[in-house]
Design a protein around this motif. Sequence first.
Motif, PDB file in Angstrom:
ATOM      1  N   PRO A  82       0.789  -1.234   0.000  1.00 23.68           N
ATOM      2  CA  PRO A  82       0.000   0.000   0.000  1.00 23.68           C
ATOM      3  C   PRO A  82       0.821   1.284   0.000  1.00 23.68           C
ATOM      4  N   PRO A 158      -4.122  -6.163   3.821  1.00 23.20           N
ATOM      5  CA  PRO A 158      -4.636  -4.788   3.885  1.00 23.20           C
ATOM      6  C   PRO A 158      -6.035  -4.718   3.287  1.00 23.20           C
ATOM      7  N   ASP A 161      -8.067  -2.142   0.777  1.00 22.81           N
ATOM      8  CA  ASP A 161      -7.111  -1.107   0.384  1.00 22.81           C
ATOM      9  C   ASP A 161      -7.105  -0.969  -1.128  1.00 22.81           C
ATOM     10  N   ARG A 163      -5.213   0.714  -3.263  1.00 22.69           N
ATOM     11  CA  ARG A 163      -3.962   0.602  -4.001  1.00 22.69           C
ATOM     12  C   ARG A 163      -3.521  -0.849  -4.191  1.00 22.69           C
ATOM     13  N   SER A 164      -3.520  -1.600  -3.101  1.00 17.59           N
ATOM     14  CA  SER A 164      -2.951  -2.945  -3.201  1.00 17.59           C
ATOM     15  C   SER A 164      -3.867  -3.921  -3.914  1.00 17.59           C
ATOM     16  N   GLU A 165      -5.174  -3.753  -3.797  1.00 15.08           N
ATOM     17  CA  GLU A 165      -6.068  -4.648  -4.516  1.00 15.08           C
ATOM     18  C   GLU A 165      -5.996  -4.417  -6.021  1.00 15.08           C
ATOM     19  N   SER A 260      -8.332  -3.068  10.134  1.00 16.38           N
ATOM     20  CA  SER A 260      -7.563  -2.937   8.898  1.00 16.38           C
ATOM     21  C   SER A 260      -7.288  -1.477   8.571  1.00 16.38           C
ATOM     22  N   TYR A 261      -8.315  -0.643   8.694  1.00 21.82           N
ATOM     23  CA  TYR A 261      -8.127   0.762   8.369  1.00 21.82           C
ATOM     24  C   TYR A 261      -7.242   1.472   9.383  1.00 21.82           C
ATOM     25  N   LEU A 264      -3.728   0.874   8.314  1.00 14.41           N
ATOM     26  CA  LEU A 264      -3.372   1.604   7.098  1.00 14.41           C
ATOM     27  C   LEU A 264      -3.439   3.117   7.264  1.00 14.41           C
ATOM     28  N   HIS A 265      -4.393   3.600   8.061  1.00 18.82           N
ATOM     29  CA  HIS A 265      -4.697   5.027   8.059  1.00 18.82           C
ATOM     30  C   HIS A 265      -4.687   5.675   9.438  1.00 18.82           C
ATOM     31  N   ALA A 325     -10.489   7.586   3.637  1.00 16.73           N
ATOM     32  CA  ALA A 325     -10.316   6.197   3.216  1.00 16.73           C
ATOM     33  C   ALA A 325     -11.620   5.611   2.701  1.00 16.73           C
TER      34      ALA A 325
END
Length: 405
Positions: A82, A158, A161, A163-165, A260-261, A264-265, A325
């Motif tokens: 990510p 993630p 997410d 970006r990564s998906e 998860s968020y 990441l955030h 997000a």
Amino acid sequence: MRTLRRTIAAVLFAAVAATAVTTPATAGTPPAGRGSLVSATPLATYDSPARVRDLLSAGGFADPITRYGVSLQRLVYRTIDPQGRPAVASGLLVLPLSTARHLRTVSFAHGTSVYRGDAPSVGEDTFLTGPAISFASAGFAAVAPDYLGLGSGTGPHPWMDVRSETSASLDLLRAARVFTARQGTGLDREVYASGFSQGASAALGLARALQEGADPWFRIAAVAPVSGAYAMRRVEIPAVFTPEVQPRLAAAYMAYLLTSYDRLHDIYRDPAEVFMPAYVGIGDLFDAGHPGPEVLAGVPDTVDELLTDGGKALLRQPNDRFAAALREADSVCEWAPRVPVRLYFSPGDEQAVTGNTVACRQSFATHGVRVPPVDVGVDTSYSGMVHEGSELLAVSQIVRWFAGL
């Protein structure tokens, strides 16, 4: 509920916005080794259409189309995480046992998993592998990304997410092109994207990225998402506080979403602000290392038992980081496709509620695009849930559409 994947294989949200991974089509080659093949491992071969039909029928897939036997490979390939740093991911490639030297390609993104062993390239459940097998038996080359942190990946997944998906899906297409070229088979430029639940949003994100020129070779041809949670903030999160979403699964999804968020955030300072004392450490269950039944056993029966008043308020009125997000996740229907799109759903879905499909259609309409919904009917024979049954009912319908049958 035999695994959390089958029930949490569900909903929400993958959201795969293209903006994070788009590179100009004039770039010529994928950036910095992305999509390069690390390894390929043969998994299984079903050497006749009859064997494929038996497999899919036993797995509950409705009215499968089987023209060819198929072979399955696990591909491990290079992608990014990510933050854009180099990473390794895995995915499933299924090829028809045909004499064709040029194949159209389908990318099918799977639903929510909490355990890295519940991913297409490592799982043994036909629910995971069946969609890719279905497309390959109809004559397509089919890929199914595991996503980061699942399958042969490392670390927590993630979840949701963008970006990564998107990047994992796109880079698996690139790796599949490398692998098939070594076998003397070319992949068409046109990609047909589909996916279930979390993967429904992932499919839309991949489609948008390809339309915007994220790869110098591949182009999007059509998109067929199934039972996604395309409007988390407007529809799905409000629904978890109502009987529309099965209460235990509502708690599981919200625990997964928040933990998860936060990874990441950084959406909360202390888990104790969000989770009730008995569940302050619930994030440890969502590290991709705990099988689904173990995760379900650690989740309370309702959202009210899971969250503090502060946690509920965070979902209902997200702070700035959380709201940003969620906007990214909900953006998968906020664009104007130039290719055909159909939204497949089952009415009465108790996980990705039907209001998500309605909201997605409305979002596309505001961008001047009419997207038809396709009611696939209801089948609860697989897991007792409408949600999982929608995949089993939709896949063959999508195969027929993509194949022009």
